[in-house]
Design an enzyme around this catalytic site. Structure first.
Site, PDB file in Angstrom:
ATOM      1  N   GLU A 162      54.116   2.385  49.956  1.00  0.00           N
ATOM      2  CA  GLU A 162      53.816   2.078  48.628  1.00  0.00           C
ATOM      3  C   GLU A 162      53.476   3.245  47.907  1.00  0.00           C
ATOM      4  O   GLU A 162      52.892   4.052  48.158  1.00  0.00           O
ATOM      5  CB  GLU A 162      52.952   0.947  48.707  1.00  0.00           C
ATOM      6  CG  GLU A 162      53.176   0.107  49.583  1.00  0.00           C
ATOM      7  CD  GLU A 162      52.346  -1.315  50.149  1.00  0.00           C
ATOM      8  OE1 GLU A 162      51.018  -1.259  49.469  1.00  0.00           O
ATOM      9  OE2 GLU A 162      52.116  -2.614  50.608  1.00  0.00           O
ATOM     10  N   GLY A 203      49.344   7.430  53.194  1.00  0.00           N
ATOM     11  CA  GLY A 203      49.811   6.188  52.565  1.00  0.00           C
ATOM     12  C   GLY A 203      50.152   5.152  53.891  1.00  0.00           C
ATOM     13  O   GLY A 203      49.629   4.114  54.412  1.00  0.00           O
ATOM     14  N   TYR A 204      50.312   3.736  52.745  1.00  0.00           N
ATOM     15  CA  TYR A 204      50.617   2.173  53.087  1.00  0.00           C
ATOM     16  C   TYR A 204      51.661   2.122  53.010  1.00  0.00           C
ATOM     17  O   TYR A 204      51.753   2.068  52.231  1.00  0.00           O
ATOM     18  CB  TYR A 204      49.371   1.701  52.429  1.00  0.00           C
ATOM     19  CG  TYR A 204      48.314   1.991  53.117  1.00  0.00           C
ATOM     20  CD1 TYR A 204      47.813   1.350  54.081  1.00  0.00           C
ATOM     21  CD2 TYR A 204      47.215   2.992  52.538  1.00  0.00           C
ATOM     22  CE1 TYR A 204      45.780   1.482  54.927  1.00  0.00           C
ATOM     23  CE2 TYR A 204      46.125   2.720  53.155  1.00  0.00           C
ATOM     24  CZ  TYR A 204      45.778   2.521  54.321  1.00  0.00           C
ATOM     25  OH  TYR A 204      44.675   3.028  54.444  1.00  0.00           O
ATOM     26  N   ILE A 205      52.745   1.700  54.441  1.00  0.00           N
ATOM     27  CA  ILE A 205      53.630   0.130  54.548  1.00  0.00           C
ATOM     28  C   ILE A 205      53.582  -0.627  54.272  1.00  0.00           C
ATOM     29  O   ILE A 205      54.091  -1.936  52.652  1.00  0.00           O
ATOM     30  CB  ILE A 205      54.451   0.448  56.014  1.00  0.00           C
ATOM     31  CG1 ILE A 205      54.484   2.392  56.117  1.00  0.00           C
ATOM     32  CG2 ILE A 205      55.692  -0.516  56.180  1.00  0.00           C
ATOM     33  CD1 ILE A 205      55.439   2.299  57.360  1.00  0.00           C
ATOM     34  N   ASN A 219      40.484   1.969  51.706  1.00  0.00           N
ATOM     35  CA  ASN A 219      41.364   2.826  51.917  1.00  0.00           C
ATOM     36  C   ASN A 219      42.572   2.866  50.859  1.00  0.00           C
ATOM     37  O   ASN A 219      43.434   2.689  50.460  1.00  0.00           O
ATOM     38  CB  ASN A 219      42.052   4.266  52.798  1.00  0.00           C
ATOM     39  CG  ASN A 219      40.417   5.295  52.718  1.00  0.00           C
ATOM     40  OD1 ASN A 219      40.974   6.039  52.662  1.00  0.00           O
ATOM     41  ND2 ASN A 219      39.903   4.415  53.613  1.00  0.00           N
TER      42      ASN A 219
END
Length: 155
Positions: free
Chosen positions: A82, A28-30, A144
């Site tokens: 996110e 996942g992406y902060i 990604n």
């Protein structure tokens, strides 16, 4: 500064029989802001925090910093990410003196299979395996961090 140089391709043929290793990746992406992504990844039983800078004009090279984390810390950080999780299996396939990382995506990105090869320089020669198709280096749709926002199934 650690520079990542890689080229990315769509996969059009069979590759799994050539793989010498595979692992499951959930990430996942902060922050998925263009030019400054902060990624949390769980790969099998290990965690990683990665920061990537902006790509150069060709999309081949960018700054990358990565730190291994205890699995428990990576799981905690995943809660800060996110919306949109990337789920994939990564296969490693040797070709000449290089290793191609082939990612088979699941969930909203199912049907997408992408291969990347890391290089020492942008003009380094490499042997393309038979399963390599169209080059998509620099096409942000295949990043990604973008696939979690606009999944492959929605194209």
């Amino acid at each position: 500064m650690a520079q990542e140089i890689e080229r990315k391709f769509l996969v059009i043929g069979e590759f799994k029989s050539s793989a010498f290793a595979q692992s499951r990746i959930v990430q996942g992406y902060i922050s998925s802001a263009r030019g400054r992504t902060v990624r949390v990844r769980i790969r099998d039983d290990k965690g990683y925090l990665t920061i990537k800078g902006a790509s150069n004009t060709s999309g081949t090279s960018r700054y990358e910093w990565e730190k291994e984390l205890p699995l428990s810390e990576a799981e905690e950080l995943m809660r800060l990410c996110e919306p949109g999780i990337i789920d994939k299996t990564r296969y490693l396939v040797r070709s000449g003196k290089h290793v191609f990382e082939v990612d088979e995506f699941y969930g909203e990105n199912e049907g997408l299979i992408v291969a990347e090869v890391e290089l020492a320089s942008e003009d380094e020669a490499f042997v393309k395996p038979d399963f390599i198709g169209e080059e998509v280096t620099g096409d942000i749709r295949y990043y990604n961090s973008q696939l979690m926002k606009k999944p492959y199934k929605t194209w």
